[in-house]
Motif scaffolding. Structure first.
Motif, short mmCIF file in Angstrom:
data_model
loop_
_atom_site.label_atom_id
_atom_site.label_comp_id
_atom_site.label_asym_id
_atom_site.label_seq_id
_atom_site.Cartn_x
_atom_site.Cartn_y
_atom_site.Cartn_z
N TYR A 661 0.88 -1.17 0.00
CA TYR A 661 0.00 0.00 0.00
C TYR A 661 0.92 1.22 0.00
O TYR A 661 1.56 1.52 1.01
CB TYR A 661 -0.89 0.02 1.24
CG TYR A 661 -1.71 -1.24 1.45
CD1 TYR A 661 -3.08 -1.26 1.17
CD2 TYR A 661 -1.13 -2.41 1.95
CE1 TYR A 661 -3.85 -2.40 1.38
CE2 TYR A 661 -1.89 -3.56 2.15
CZ TYR A 661 -3.24 -3.54 1.87
OH TYR A 661 -4.00 -4.68 2.08
N LYS A 662 0.98 1.92 -1.13
CA LYS A 662 1.97 2.99 -1.24
C LYS A 662 1.33 4.25 -1.83
O LYS A 662 0.26 4.22 -2.45
CB LYS A 662 3.14 2.55 -2.11
CG LYS A 662 2.77 2.17 -3.54
CD LYS A 662 3.98 1.65 -4.30
CE LYS A 662 3.60 1.29 -5.74
NZ LYS A 662 4.77 0.76 -6.49
N ASP A 663 2.02 5.37 -1.60
CA ASP A 663 1.57 6.63 -2.15
C ASP A 663 1.54 6.56 -3.68
O ASP A 663 2.46 6.04 -4.32
CB ASP A 663 2.51 7.77 -1.73
CG ASP A 663 2.47 8.04 -0.24
OD1 ASP A 663 1.37 7.99 0.34
OD2 ASP A 663 3.54 8.30 0.35
N ILE A 678 -2.30 0.11 -4.59
CA ILE A 678 -2.23 -1.18 -3.91
C ILE A 678 -1.85 -2.24 -4.92
O ILE A 678 -2.51 -2.37 -5.96
CB ILE A 678 -3.58 -1.53 -3.25
CG1 ILE A 678 -4.00 -0.43 -2.28
CG2 ILE A 678 -3.47 -2.87 -2.51
CD1 ILE A 678 -5.40 -0.60 -1.73
N GLU A 679 -0.79 -2.97 -4.65
CA GLU A 679 -0.35 -4.03 -5.57
C GLU A 679 0.07 -5.26 -4.79
O GLU A 679 0.48 -5.18 -3.63
CB GLU A 679 0.78 -3.53 -6.47
CG GLU A 679 2.01 -3.05 -5.73
CD GLU A 679 3.05 -2.44 -6.67
OE1 GLU A 679 2.65 -1.88 -7.70
OE2 GLU A 679 4.26 -2.52 -6.36
N GLY A 698 3.83 7.73 3.13
CA GLY A 698 4.36 6.50 3.70
C GLY A 698 3.94 5.30 2.89
O GLY A 698 3.41 5.42 1.77
N PHE A 699 4.18 4.13 3.45
CA PHE A 699 3.75 2.89 2.82
C PHE A 699 3.54 1.85 3.90
O PHE A 699 4.09 1.93 5.00
CB PHE A 699 4.78 2.39 1.80
CG PHE A 699 6.03 1.84 2.42
CD1 PHE A 699 6.14 0.48 2.71
CD2 PHE A 699 7.09 2.67 2.75
CE1 PHE A 699 7.29 -0.04 3.31
CE2 PHE A 699 8.24 2.17 3.35
CZ PHE A 699 8.33 0.81 3.63
N ALA A 700 2.74 0.86 3.58
CA ALA A 700 2.52 -0.28 4.46
C ALA A 700 2.57 -1.54 3.62
O ALA A 700 2.19 -1.54 2.44
CB ALA A 700 1.17 -0.16 5.17
N MET A 701 3.05 -2.63 4.24
CA MET A 701 3.15 -3.91 3.53
C MET A 701 2.74 -5.04 4.45
O MET A 701 3.10 -5.06 5.62
CB MET A 701 4.61 -4.16 3.07
CG MET A 701 5.13 -3.17 2.05
SD MET A 701 6.91 -3.37 1.74
CE MET A 701 6.99 -5.08 1.25
#
Length: 706
Positions: A661-663, A678-679, A698-701
């Motif tokens: 989940y990234k900008d 989202i990929e 930011g990002f979340a994984m």
């Protein structure tokens, strides 16, 4: 509590003061990078110095006390004896950032005696770790000093050798809810913040800072000053001498007495701590603060389950609903036909809506604020004692039905106790309030202390309130209740000793974005918090706001991050209870990002800080207990940046399904905060990723085993 290894070597050295050359004592960390020297000068003043990798980081710093009706402890000391020992154990957190914690240090105990009358005794104990040190004062049993001791001030110095870049909040005796300032040590001016328009109960008496206060040197040396095991003592602020680059302890006092601490002999003070690393990530990975606390006194706390939760909270900050029921009758007439104002949030139907949503999305609890009587009368009233009780519901909240429905859906109800800082009312009612929770099988309560402390003249961080907060935790444990405290004393690692101390606010939180008149929390706020406030313990920050602008409620306010950063906070800002703080309808409108909140863990086996610089950015990876799945979060300040990640911490020969989940390309915390990509990819150990973080982004994984 399981302990793997315990090695204790006592009395490695016993040194008499008879020989002049043996008065100098020293101790190093297990890896020899941190060294502490102790001595007394020609006046008998005790002092210490600290070296890190052969560089002096704390120069000659004096130690001592002032007392009421007694001569001061500050000079005329001789070193009677010294002893040293080593300790190495690995203990397990019942919940936390990691499962196994290494507690490895070398200890130096210095026994001092006054060489002139009244020839009293004082011991100073240093524990030196690879990532810093803690030291405390021990007042041993003695005939020359007995009974009650009244401390008017503690004089513990930290004499610094460089004009460090410093990340600080003012030494406020009532709150920690200030924005962090970034200045040189020599430029700290806390008094300019003494009249903050959003902080009614603030009190800043002098140019001092609250701890943890973190500093970065020109060569990359990182220092953070705090305290550990704050029990039956006053909280410590640090006075700043901007000319001499010196910090000195200044205890929080009271308007009701002419001393700051009252203790009965013998006793120990809290630990004064200095975390020392040569990089920012190691500050976060340090466990020095919790290690300086006593082991678990509660033994089994399996009744507390780390969880995500939703709740009736954010909608009230937005103005969609209210805490109060809206009646004007006396509180004794709730059953006499009064009607609601129509905006009361804690009604049965609304709470059931949150329960349904939580049950559907792997969220274990629902917080209900505004359920009990008294909210009409607590703000603005000078005498708030007796306003709240903690068992009487408003007419539109059926607690029996709500609890029954939650159990049917597998969702716990989280209790809320707003005390309005009326401490005597709350203390008297705690047994009744916790017994009600026990009756309904509620194991978590969020407490609040908004307003000036009652009794008048006390401060949130003085000894009176330190004892109140800690006594509340001990009382709650008897009813199998865990405390998430708001408007609290600082966290000092007591979660090790009392693991029902699960989280606390103690910072400028998410709600400031909804109602502050100064623009809310800027993008740099949380990249500073991660290296300051978070070093002291878990934070109930309430992340997960998806409706960033909330124009339909408050056009002049917003959250100053991207939606991707809101997801990252579930990994970056640690707490065993993490709120999905936004409204149900905002989550239902964004099923893509919501998936991360549904998936992310809250209880961790391993934590790795992959990169970071104080106030700029940080990336943290955490491995979930029980599943072996990993989650990664990264945040940045107002500057965009690109970071490279190598997944070298993953298991060998294991494929992970990785959802990122990234900008988006056009993402920006203000101009386009909802732009998110989202990929999903399949990755193995040592895979590399390049990620661009937008301004305030930011990002979340999530990395799940396939």
């Amino acid at each position: 509590m399981k302990i793997y290894i315990s090695i204790l070597v006592m009395a490695l050295a016993l040194v008499s003061c008879n020989s002049e050359e043996k008065k100098v004592t020293a101790i190093t960390s297990p890896n020899a990078n941190v060294k502490v020297d102790f001595n007394v000068n020609s006046e008998g003043r005790p002092f210490y110095t600290v070296q890190f990798k052969n560089k002096t980081v704390v120069d000659t710093s004096y130690l001592g006390f002032e007392f009421k009706d007694l001569p001061a402890f500050h000079k005329n000391f001789i070193i009677k004896n010294t002893s040293s020992s080593s300790f190495d154990e690995t203990w397990q957190m019942p919940w936390g950032e990691q499962l196994d914690v290494v507690n490895n240090y070398n200890e130096l105990k210095v026994e001092l005696q006054e060489k002139t009358s009244p020839e009293r005794f004082l011991n100073i104990v240093f524990k030196v770790y690879d990532d810093g040190l803690g030291f405390r004062y021990e007042f041993p049993k003695q005939s020359r000093l007995k009974g009650e001791v009244y401390i008017t001030e503690e004089h513990t110095e930290f004499n610094l050798t460089e004009d460090y870049k410093t990340f600080w909040i003012p030494g406020d005796w009532d709150i920690y809810e200030h924005l962090y300032n970034t200045t040189k040590l020599s430029e700290i001016d806390a008094l300019k913040l003494a009249n903050h328009k959003n902080l009614a109960q603030t009190y800043i008496p002098e140019n001092a800072v609250n701890t943890p206060v973190t500093m970065v040197g020109g060569d990359g040396t990182h220092l953070s000053f705090h305290e550990a095991a704050l029990v039956d003592y006053s909280g410590m602020t640090l006075k700043v001498d901007t000319e001499n680059l010196n910090l000195e302890s200044h205890l929080v006092g009271s308007e009701n007495r002419d001393y700051k601490v009252k203790r009965t002999m013998p006793f120990n003070t809290p630990w004064r701590t200095i975390q020392i690393t040569d990089n920012a990530p190691d500050l976060i990975e340090s466990k020095l603060i919790v290690n300086l606390n006593e082991p678990n006194k509660l033994e089994d706390v399996s009744w507390f389950k780390p969880m995500k939760y939703t709740g009736v909270w954010w909608e009230m900050h937005l103005g969609k609903s209210s805490w109060d029921y809206g009646m004007t009758q006396d509180m004794s007439t709730w059953t006499d036909g009064g009607t609601s104002n129509g905006t009361h949030g804690a009604n049965t139907e609304n709470v059931k809506r949150f329960i349904d949503f939580s049950a559907k999305h792997n969220i274990g609890g629902v917080l209900v604020e505004g359920w009990n009587t008294g909210w009409e009368h607590w703000i603005g009233f000078e005498d708030r004692e007796g306003v709240f009780d903690f068992v009487t519901t408003y007419p539109d909240y059926d607690i029996d039905e709500v609890v029954r429905y939650g159990k049917e859906k597998g969702v716990d109800i989280i209790m809320h106790h707003e005390t309005s800082a009326a401490t005597e009312t709350y203390t008297k009612q705690q047994d009744t309030a916790f017994a009600l929770m026990q009756k309904y099988g509620m194991h978590t309560v969020k407490t609040g202390y908004v307003g000036k402390i009652l009794p008048k003249g006390e401060y949130h961080h003085g000894q009176y309130m330190v004892n109140h907060y800690n006594n509340t935790v001990e009382k709650a444990a008897k009813y199998q209740v865990a405390i998430n405290a708001h408007e609290p004393i600082k966290a000092t690692g007591l979660r090790r000793t009392y693991p029902n101390t699960i989280s606390r606010e103690g910072l400028r939180g998410q709600e400031f974005n909804a109602w502050a008149t100064d623009g809310g929390n800027p993008p740099e706020h949380l990249p500073i918090v991660a290296f300051t406030r978070m070093l002291s313990g878990p934070i109930d920050f309430t992340p997960g706001i998806f409706n960033i602008k909330f124009d339909e409620f408050k056009k002049d306010n917003q959250v100053n991050t991207t939606i991707a950063q809101q997801l990252a906070l579930y990994v970056v800002i640690y707490s065993p209870v993490q709120m999905a703080a936004d409204l149900v309808e905002h989550y239902e409108a964004n099923p893509g990002p919501l998936q991360f909140i549904e998936d992310v863990g809250v209880d961790w086996e391993t934590t790795k800080v992959l990169n970071g610089e104080v106030g700029d950015y940080v990336t943290i990876a955490r491995k979930e207990r029980g599943t072996g799945n990993w989650f990664i979060g990264g945040i940045t300040d107002e500057n965009s940046r690109t970071i490279d990640l190598t997944l070298d911490f993953l298991e060998e020969n294991q494929t992970y399904e990785v959802r990122i989940y990234k900008d988006g390309e056009a993402a920006h915390w203000d101009k386009n905060p909802l732009d998110i990509v989202i990929e999903t990819v399949a990755l193995k150990k040592d895979a590399t990723l390049r990620l661009k973080l937008a301004e305030g982004g930011g990002f979340a994984m999530s990395l799940k085993k396939k």
